[in-house]
Design an enzyme around this catalytic site. Structure first.
Site, mmCIF file in Angstrom:
data_model
loop_
_atom_site.group_PDB
_atom_site.id
_atom_site.type_symbol
_atom_site.label_atom_id
_atom_site.label_comp_id
_atom_site.label_asym_id
_atom_site.label_seq_id
_atom_site.Cartn_x
_atom_site.Cartn_y
_atom_site.Cartn_z
ATOM 1 N N GLU A 1 11.248 15.187 15.206
ATOM 2 C CA GLU A 1 11.373 15.177 13.532
ATOM 3 C C GLU A 1 10.649 16.181 13.012
ATOM 4 O OE1 GLU A 1 9.993 11.799 11.811
ATOM 5 O OE2 GLU A 1 11.892 11.585 10.441
ATOM 6 N N LYS B 1 0.818 -1.360 0.088
ATOM 7 C CA LYS B 1 -0.117 -0.200 0.025
ATOM 8 C C LYS B 1 0.797 1.145 -0.098
ATOM 9 C CE LYS B 1 -1.750 2.652 3.129
ATOM 10 N NZ LYS B 1 -1.658 3.964 2.529
#
Ligand code: NAP
Length: 816
Positions: free
Chosen positions: A398, A193
């Site tokens: 992050e 996916k």
């Protein structure tokens, strides 16, 4: 007329656009509408709703795709399952031909793939053309080679089965290649996916696969949202999940697959340090920074997003960096002369901008160059935040965009400390002209890839993956194969256990100390009336025998229910003390991990020698506790001695390899220890189970907290006398007796334990995997399934060494 010098000074790069026409023609061929790729056919679910995909640099509609629902996920998994039967039995040499054909087709469609990737994702064509697509082909060539060699070189392994693969949007093609190539090379079949933002290049790849003649069902590609991904993860007929994405989603997947027996690899986020020492070639390092943080607009898992510069050159370096930023070119991704393209989506753009504002509110000075920016489209300026505290959220989290934070250091030790001051551990870059200093830093920084005087080096022949919360498992290289293999003797574990519903309160690991059975007072001998001195074995922590913190004891019974002894009933405090001792032994100079393999092997031989010297005593103890025959107990003790010999041998033979990458220089894969490993031993073989797990862990430089068999703990408590006499430094092996599940619960929740090995029940295996998600510890569990510890194939060897280590790849270019 201008002089040549004037021309040279004013010369601007003109636009050099790549044509989108071939991509548009391909999209038109499909009427800009795509179904799902199942069994080498396009499948469109009845009444399917379509979702639009736009070019982030100009918002133009590219195409529409459908969302896979449960029915479609089921169909894709069924196709992969059907194909697995024959694909896994197809000879490796034949599979190699298919991978080779895919690699050739990628090269033939190189330009189409690169242009589509840039239009779909927003990345500069220079990058998709020169990095993403060549590396994609390289991975298929590299793993075609391993398919060819599987039967001879990996004959102790078999394919895993149907693999569900879920990838992010930042390198749609490359991530797909990293996952599909090793999986199908090893005889697995795949349902992949892609991410919602970037679906199209995976669909073009699907056509390339069909064109290469790959049998239907080997590779299936389904588009859809995170819900479709979740269905794939949950599917009972999927044997392994390979995921690349954020740490938060990785945590969800760890919990979702816990206790299911599915294999799992997680390639997660990062906040990688870029360390510049005072003696580095500063101009070279500046170009390194540009590549480290502005490659792919900073949307790179291993982006060197934390600049750490030695204080005495910091001002000069930052000034040079700002000058360089003033010359960055941001614009149309299809323009061959730009440095940075577009951010993938508005929501990502907003997140990045939010982080920059947070940085400023945290006290950062923000530098964004005064450069020409496109008027429309999702573009963001290269950004530098200076003056932040190392603990600031912008330094720790992050950002996943073109934003660099910078810190300074004074000494090399401080540089390493700052570099490691993160919950991640994906990559690092170290710059110094002093090779000793650079390599010392490279070996002390905890990260899966370390680039010396270079950055962002990737190749099919080298593994990539994280330490700590950057995940576990490797992609690339020989090490990447093990994610798609299972030992030949092992079936896919299908534990007999149903996970409780999310949010259900569990009683697992709760423990109320019981009143121990009172030993009847024995006489030392018939004529002597003095009672025997009570000898309850203590815990063994930091090389010392210590009483349990709670002062409770547990009774140890024979097979016939007779009391044969008592051991301490450990609690949280005992586990915490043991972890602390294990940490100290790991890190204290020269820590256990820093000793050379020869020294560790000598100590393991010494343990074997001392165990053998007390052979009869250990046999007697096993007979007494288990009721097994003398012969069977003797075989167990002999096997334990043999196993110690095996790992004494392995202590200096599993250091790593030189990787044959495309780098001109040296790429070495170092098998580093995990750190502190918590080990819960099986009940079946009280001595052999203990030794089979302890020995590989310490042979490879880990320090351990051992929880012996709860039923038969006395072989382990006798064993610390062997350790005491074998020169094992205090804290390398710690032994805490008691209620196994209760003690493991504390271990798995402990932030300072790096890995957990658990050989108890199926329920315990579930909880260990589930709880480990909190700090993404690597786990190895037995799912309550039988393992023949006496058998050499099942009880020792590569599987154990693999679990005891994590691979760090160090890249060192050579030449000018
Ligand atoms: P993400 O939000 O975690 O999504 C990654 C993939 O997982 C997408 O396909 C996403 O589908 C799917 N997904 C999301 N929630 C899911 C769920 N509950 N169950 C199953 N699938 C689910 O990450 P991203 O924003 O796409 O990518 C950026 C992250 O990837 C960064 O943290 C980056 O560091 C990391 N990354 C790591 C590596 C590495 O090798 N370590 C490489 C590249 C990127 P949708 O797109 O449909 O939501």
């Amino acid at each position: 007329m201008s002089t040549l010098l004037e021309l040279f000074k004013t010369m601007e790069y003109g636009p050099a656009p790549e044509s989108p026409s071939a991509v548009n023609a391909w999209l038109e061929e499909h009427n800009r509408k795509f179904g799902l790729f199942i069994n080498n056919e396009w499948v469109t679910p009845k009444g399917a709703k379509y979702f639009a995909s736009h070019n982030p640099s100009n918002d133009e509609l590219l195409a529409e795709t459908v969302q896979a629902g449960q029915k479609e996920v089921d169909a894709a998994v069924a196709a992969a399952r059907a194909a697995f039967e024959s694909w896994s039995r197809t000879p490796g040499v034949v599979r190699a031909r298919y991978l080779y054909a895919i690699a050739r087709n990628i090269q033939k469609h190189h330009r189409l793939l690169a242009v589509l990737e840039s239009m779909d994702n927003g990345k500069p064509i220079r990058e998709s053309r020169d990095i993403d697509v060549p590396l994609l082909a390289r991975h298929f060539y590299y793993y075609a080679g391993w398919a060819q060699l599987m039967e001879t070189e990996l004959r102790d392994y078999q394919s895993v089965g149907v693999v569900g693969q879920i990838i992010p949007w930042n390198f749609p093609l490359l991530m797909l290649g990293w996952k599909i190539a090793p999986a199908i090379a090893m005889g697995n079949t795949v349902v992949l996916k892609p991410a919602s933002y970037t679906r199209l290049s995976a669909l073009l790849f699907a056509e390339i696969v069909a064109e290469a003649g790959l049998p239907p069902g080997v590779v299936n590609i389904i588009t859809g949202s995170s819900k479709s991904g979740s269905m794939l993860v949950e599917h009972p007929d999927v044997d392994k999940i390979a995921f690349t994405g954020s740490t938060d989603v990785g945590r969800i997947l760890r919990r979702q697959t816990a206790g299911s027996g599915k294999k799992l690899s997680l390639e997660l986020g990062g906040k990688s340090p870029f360390v510049v020492f005072e003696d580095a070639d500063l101009d070279g390092a500046i170009e390194g920074v540009v590549d480290a943080i502005w490659f792919n607009q900073g949307q790179v898992c291993c982006a060197g997003s934390r600049l750490i510069v030695q204080e005495n050159v910091a001002a000069k370096f930052i000034q040079k960096l700002k000058n360089r930023m003033d010359h960055m070119r941001v614009g149309d991704p299809l323009d061959k002369s730009i440095d940075m393209g577009a951010i993938v989506d508005q929501s990502q753009w907003d997140t990045i901008d939010g982080w920059v504002k947070t940085g400023v509110s945290e006290g950062a000075e923000c530098y964004q160059p005064n450069i020409k920016m496109p008027e429309h489209g999702l573009f963001y300026k290269p950004t530098l935040l200076t003056g932040l505290d190392p603990a600031a959220a912008t330094v720790q989290e992050e950002i996943f965009g073109p934003v660099l934070v910078s810190l300074t250091f004074r000494t090399p030790a401080e540089a390493v400390e700052l570099a490691n001051n993160t919950r991640y551990g994906l990559a690092a870059s170290v710059w110094s002209d002093n090779i000793n200093l650079a390599l010392e830093a490279a070996s002390n920084i905890k990260a899966g890839s370390v680039w010396v005087n270079c950055t962002n080096q990737f190749d099919g022949a080298s593994g990539f993956g994280g330490y700590r919360e950057s995940g576990f498992g490797r992609e690339g290289g020989k090490e990447g194969l093990f994610e798609y293999l299972r030992p030949i003797w092992m079936e896919r574990p299908r534990p007999d256990f149903k996970a409780p519903a999310e949010g259900t309160k569990s009683g697992w690991g709760e423990h109320v100390p019981a009143r121990p059975a009172m030993p009847t007072t024995e006489r030392a001998n018939g004529s002597d009336l003095r009672p025997r001195v009570d000898r309850t074995p203590k815990m063994y922590i930091g090389g010392k025998q210590v009483r349990p913190d709670g002062a409770y004891t547990l009774s140890v019974l024979s097979a016939k229910g007779k009391l044969v002894g008592q051991v301490g009933d450990g609690n949280r405090k005992d586990i915490r003390d043991a972890v602390e001792a294990a940490h100290a032994a790991h890190l204290s100079k020269p820590g256990w991990a820093m000793r050379h393999g020869f020294n560790r092997s000598q100590i393991l031989y010494f343990i074997a020698e001392n165990l053998d010297a007390r052979n009869a005593e250990f046999v007697k103890r096993i007979v007494e506790m288990t009721g097994r025959t003398q012969k069977s107990a003797q075989a167990e003790v002999d096997a334990a001695v043999e196993r110690l010999f095996s790992y004494a041998a392995w202590a200096d033979k599993y250091g790593g390899t030189v990787q044959e990458t495309t780098l001109r220089g040296i790429t070495v894969a170092v098998n580093e220890p995990m750190g502190v490993v918590g080990i819960a031993c099986p009940d079946e073989y009280p001595l052999l189970g203990f030794v089979s797990l302890m020995a590989p862990a310490i042979a490879r430089g880990n320090t351990v907290v051992m929880i012996p068999s709860q039923k038969h703990p006395l072989s382990a408590t006798d064993f610390y006398q062997v350790l005491d006499t074998s020169d094992v430094p205090g804290g390398v092996v710690n032994i805490v007796t008691g209620d196994r599940e209760h003690l493991v619960k504390t271990l798995v929740q402990h932030e300072d334990v790096d890995s957990i090995w658990y050989f108890g029940t199926a329920e315990g295996s579930y909880y260990v995997e589930y709880e480990s998600a909190a700090n993404m510890k690597r786990t190895w569990v037995g799912h309550g399934l039988p393992r023949n510890w006496m058998d050499r194939e099942q009880g020792e060897g590569h599987e154990f060494l693999h679990e005891a280590t994590q691979v760090k790849n160090i890249w060192v270019p050579t030449g000018e």
